[in-house]
Motif scaffolding. Structure first.
Motif, PDB file in Angstrom:
ATOM      1  N   ARG A 195      -8.464   5.282  -1.080  1.00 44.79           N
ATOM      2  CA  ARG A 195      -8.110   5.688  -2.842  1.00 44.79           C
ATOM      3  C   ARG A 195      -7.075   6.450  -3.262  1.00 44.79           C
ATOM      4  O   ARG A 195      -7.098   6.990  -2.012  1.00 44.79           O
ATOM      5  CB  ARG A 195     -10.102   6.416  -2.587  1.00 44.79           C
ATOM      6  CG  ARG A 195      -9.956   7.735  -2.389  1.00 44.79           C
ATOM      7  CD  ARG A 195     -11.010   8.418  -3.013  1.00 44.79           C
ATOM      8  NE  ARG A 195     -10.625   9.697  -2.763  1.00 44.79           N
ATOM      9  CZ  ARG A 195     -11.169   9.722  -1.323  1.00 44.79           C
ATOM     10  NH1 ARG A 195     -11.750   9.565  -0.171  1.00 44.79           N
ATOM     11  NH2 ARG A 195     -11.579  11.667  -1.113  1.00 44.79           N
ATOM     12  N   LYS A 196      -6.801   6.353  -3.913  1.00 51.81           N
ATOM     13  CA  LYS A 196      -5.696   7.424  -3.793  1.00 51.81           C
ATOM     14  C   LYS A 196      -5.447   8.468  -4.000  1.00 51.81           C
ATOM     15  O   LYS A 196      -6.195   9.275  -4.968  1.00 51.81           O
ATOM     16  CB  LYS A 196      -5.013   6.543  -5.598  1.00 51.81           C
ATOM     17  CG  LYS A 196      -3.489   7.336  -6.077  1.00 51.81           C
ATOM     18  CD  LYS A 196      -2.615   6.811  -7.319  1.00 51.81           C
ATOM     19  CE  LYS A 196      -1.175   7.142  -7.620  1.00 51.81           C
ATOM     20  NZ  LYS A 196      -0.650   6.596  -8.418  1.00 51.81           N
ATOM     21  N   SER A 197      -4.766   9.270  -3.484  1.00 51.46           N
ATOM     22  CA  SER A 197      -5.066  10.630  -3.258  1.00 51.46           C
ATOM     23  C   SER A 197      -4.296  11.722  -2.761  1.00 51.46           C
ATOM     24  O   SER A 197      -3.426  10.774  -1.833  1.00 51.46           O
ATOM     25  CB  SER A 197      -6.415  10.667  -2.175  1.00 51.46           C
ATOM     26  OG  SER A 197      -6.328  12.509  -1.973  1.00 51.46           O
ATOM     27  N   LEU A 198      -3.683  12.155  -3.709  1.00 57.32           N
ATOM     28  CA  LEU A 198      -2.024  13.599  -2.686  1.00 57.32           C
ATOM     29  C   LEU A 198      -3.541  14.815  -2.007  1.00 57.32           C
ATOM     30  O   LEU A 198      -2.667  15.725  -2.360  1.00 57.32           O
ATOM     31  CB  LEU A 198      -1.833  14.023  -4.360  1.00 57.32           C
ATOM     32  CG  LEU A 198      -1.059  13.285  -5.014  1.00 57.32           C
ATOM     33  CD1 LEU A 198      -0.352  13.660  -6.043  1.00 57.32           C
ATOM     34  CD2 LEU A 198       0.196  11.979  -3.977  1.00 57.32           C
ATOM     35  N   ASN A 232      -3.750   9.261   6.392  1.00 59.01           N
ATOM     36  CA  ASN A 232      -3.947   8.960   4.973  1.00 59.01           C
ATOM     37  C   ASN A 232      -4.636   7.670   4.306  1.00 59.01           C
ATOM     38  O   ASN A 232      -4.814   8.140   3.163  1.00 59.01           O
ATOM     39  CB  ASN A 232      -2.793   9.204   4.430  1.00 59.01           C
ATOM     40  CG  ASN A 232      -1.645   9.976   4.112  1.00 59.01           C
ATOM     41  OD1 ASN A 232      -1.911  11.321   3.745  1.00 59.01           O
ATOM     42  ND2 ASN A 232      -0.333  10.100   4.733  1.00 59.01           N
ATOM     43  N   TYR A 279       2.593   9.444   2.557  1.00 58.05           N
ATOM     44  CA  TYR A 279       1.979   8.593   1.538  1.00 58.05           C
ATOM     45  C   TYR A 279       3.384   6.815   0.626  1.00 58.05           C
ATOM     46  O   TYR A 279       2.772   6.547   1.278  1.00 58.05           O
ATOM     47  CB  TYR A 279       2.082   9.210  -0.070  1.00 58.05           C
ATOM     48  CG  TYR A 279       1.407  10.307   0.668  1.00 58.05           C
ATOM     49  CD1 TYR A 279       0.243  10.664   1.303  1.00 58.05           C
ATOM     50  CD2 TYR A 279       1.501  11.656  -0.353  1.00 58.05           C
ATOM     51  CE1 TYR A 279      -1.035  11.291   1.107  1.00 58.05           C
ATOM     52  CE2 TYR A 279       0.526  12.918  -0.563  1.00 58.05           C
ATOM     53  CZ  TYR A 279      -0.691  12.496   0.424  1.00 58.05           C
ATOM     54  OH  TYR A 279      -1.606  13.768   0.277  1.00 58.05           O
ATOM     55  N   GLU A 334     -16.784  11.210 -10.410  1.00 57.71           N
ATOM     56  CA  GLU A 334     -16.450  11.364  -9.163  1.00 57.71           C
ATOM     57  C   GLU A 334     -17.990  11.243  -8.729  1.00 57.71           C
ATOM     58  O   GLU A 334     -19.234  11.555  -8.528  1.00 57.71           O
ATOM     59  CB  GLU A 334     -16.109  12.124  -8.918  1.00 57.71           C
ATOM     60  CG  GLU A 334     -14.388  12.069  -9.208  1.00 57.71           C
ATOM     61  CD  GLU A 334     -13.728  11.382  -8.195  1.00 57.71           C
ATOM     62  OE1 GLU A 334     -13.686  11.365  -6.993  1.00 57.71           O
ATOM     63  OE2 GLU A 334     -12.726  11.216  -9.072  1.00 57.71           O
ATOM     64  N   ILE A 390      -7.420  16.711  -6.361  1.00 52.80           N
ATOM     65  CA  ILE A 390      -6.727  17.947  -6.873  1.00 52.80           C
ATOM     66  C   ILE A 390      -7.362  19.518  -6.542  1.00 52.80           C
ATOM     67  O   ILE A 390      -7.351  20.016  -6.679  1.00 52.80           O
ATOM     68  CB  ILE A 390      -6.591  17.518  -8.437  1.00 52.80           C
ATOM     69  CG1 ILE A 390      -6.250  19.280  -9.155  1.00 52.80           C
ATOM     70  CG2 ILE A 390      -7.982  17.220  -8.448  1.00 52.80           C
ATOM     71  CD1 ILE A 390      -4.585  19.363  -8.930  1.00 52.80           C
ATOM     72  N   SER A 417     -12.547  15.539  -7.821  1.00 51.88           N
ATOM     73  CA  SER A 417     -11.660  15.588  -6.909  1.00 51.88           C
ATOM     74  C   SER A 417     -10.600  14.412  -7.265  1.00 51.88           C
ATOM     75  O   SER A 417     -10.257  13.816  -5.839  1.00 51.88           O
ATOM     76  CB  SER A 417     -12.943  15.849  -5.426  1.00 51.88           C
ATOM     77  OG  SER A 417     -13.488  14.596  -5.197  1.00 51.88           O
ATOM     78  N   LYS A 418     -10.287  13.860  -8.254  1.00 53.05           N
ATOM     79  CA  LYS A 418      -9.815  12.861  -8.729  1.00 53.05           C
ATOM     80  C   LYS A 418      -8.525  12.782  -8.243  1.00 53.05           C
ATOM     81  O   LYS A 418      -7.312  13.964  -8.321  1.00 53.05           O
ATOM     82  CB  LYS A 418     -10.232  12.785 -10.184  1.00 53.05           C
ATOM     83  CG  LYS A 418      -9.425  11.811 -10.681  1.00 53.05           C
ATOM     84  CD  LYS A 418      -9.411  11.115 -12.446  1.00 53.05           C
ATOM     85  CE  LYS A 418     -11.132  10.876 -12.175  1.00 53.05           C
ATOM     86  NZ  LYS A 418     -11.665   9.976 -11.945  1.00 53.05           N
ATOM     87  N   LEU A 419      -7.700  12.105  -7.269  1.00 52.80           N
ATOM     88  CA  LEU A 419      -6.237  12.388  -6.622  1.00 52.80           C
ATOM     89  C   LEU A 419      -5.959  13.541  -5.952  1.00 52.80           C
ATOM     90  O   LEU A 419      -5.296  13.684  -5.764  1.00 52.80           O
ATOM     91  CB  LEU A 419      -5.599  12.523  -8.023  1.00 52.80           C
ATOM     92  CG  LEU A 419      -5.345  11.166  -8.746  1.00 52.80           C
ATOM     93  CD1 LEU A 419      -3.816  11.967  -9.736  1.00 52.80           C
ATOM     94  CD2 LEU A 419      -4.424  10.403  -8.050  1.00 52.80           C
TER      95      LEU A 419
END
Length: 228
Positions: free
Chosen positions: A95-98, A91, A82, A154, A208, A204-206
């Motif tokens: 969008r921002k995602s882990l 990656n 990242y 979402e 998670i 599913s924000k980030l």
């Protein structure tokens, strides 16, 4: 002689897993760099393919400490990717995602929970519900989703959520029937897992959901199976 055989077995196990994961990642990056296939499709190829590593760990009886260590390494690589963007095919999602990081962590946590008690099948349920359910849901939702809705901010689609439910249901049934045999309890447990996984995947924000879906699915499968 025993130690030599043990080292040889462990080396073979690690070689199989490493070749599988390395092959998937290299293939995905090659597809991303040299074809017009979208990064989302490439990510889901990796998502589904790497999830199957839990089956190798189960069938090859890889020690828990090895699997946990591997997941820690994978999580670290994900965080570094990242920051330094050396795995763009995995990656680049816009969008921002882990999600990749959470995915690796969930494997380590589930192995730590279920390997010591002799029930690796529940770890497999958790990871494969996420791998196949979420992976196929994203592909179906993006390409065939005609009925969008929003869940806690979402954007999802009815088609994608139904695919998630079906994927989670059939993954759970196949594993539980193999371990416990065919019974109404197995079908009921699988249905409960499918409903819970679908609800959690909708949020599913980030990324998670890559953590909540595997942990909750495995936990529910274990609890209900013991209760029944």
């Amino acid at each position: 002689m025993f130690e030599i055989e043990s080292i040889g077995t462990l080396s073979l196990q690690l070689a199989v897993v490493s070749l599988w994961l390395g092959g998937i990642i290299l293939a995905a990056e090659g597809i991303y760099q040299y074809t017009h296939i979208s990064s989302e499709v490439v990510r889901k190829i990796v998502h589904i393919g790497t999830g199957n590593v839990i089956l190798f760990a189960w069938w090859l009886e890889i020690p828990a400490w090895v699997a946990i260590g591997a997941s820690a390494v994978a999580a670290t690589v994900a965080l570094l990717s990242y920051r330094f963007e050396f795995l763009p095919g995995i990656n680049s999602i816009g969008r921002k995602s882990l999600g990749t990081f959470f995915y690796a962590v969930s494997i380590g946590v589930l192995v730590a929970c279920f390997w010591p008690v002799g029930h690796p099948e529940y770890a497999a349920i958790g990871i494969l519900v996420m791998a196949y359910g979420d992976g196929l849901a994203a592909l179906i939702g993006q390409h065939f989703g005609k009925h969008p809705y929003r869940f806690w901010g979402e954007k999802k689609s009815v088609e994608g959520s139904l695919t998630m439910a079906m994927g989670a249901y059939f993954v759970s049934i196949l594993i539980l029937i193999d371990v416990r045999g065919n019974s109404w309890e197995v079908w009921a447990v699988s249905l409960a897992i499918a409903v819970l996984a679908t609800v959690l995947e909708a949020f599913s924000k980030l990324g998670i959901d890559n953590l909540t879906v595997p942990l909750a699915s495995a936990g529910l499968a274990f609890f209900l199976s013991q209760w029944f």
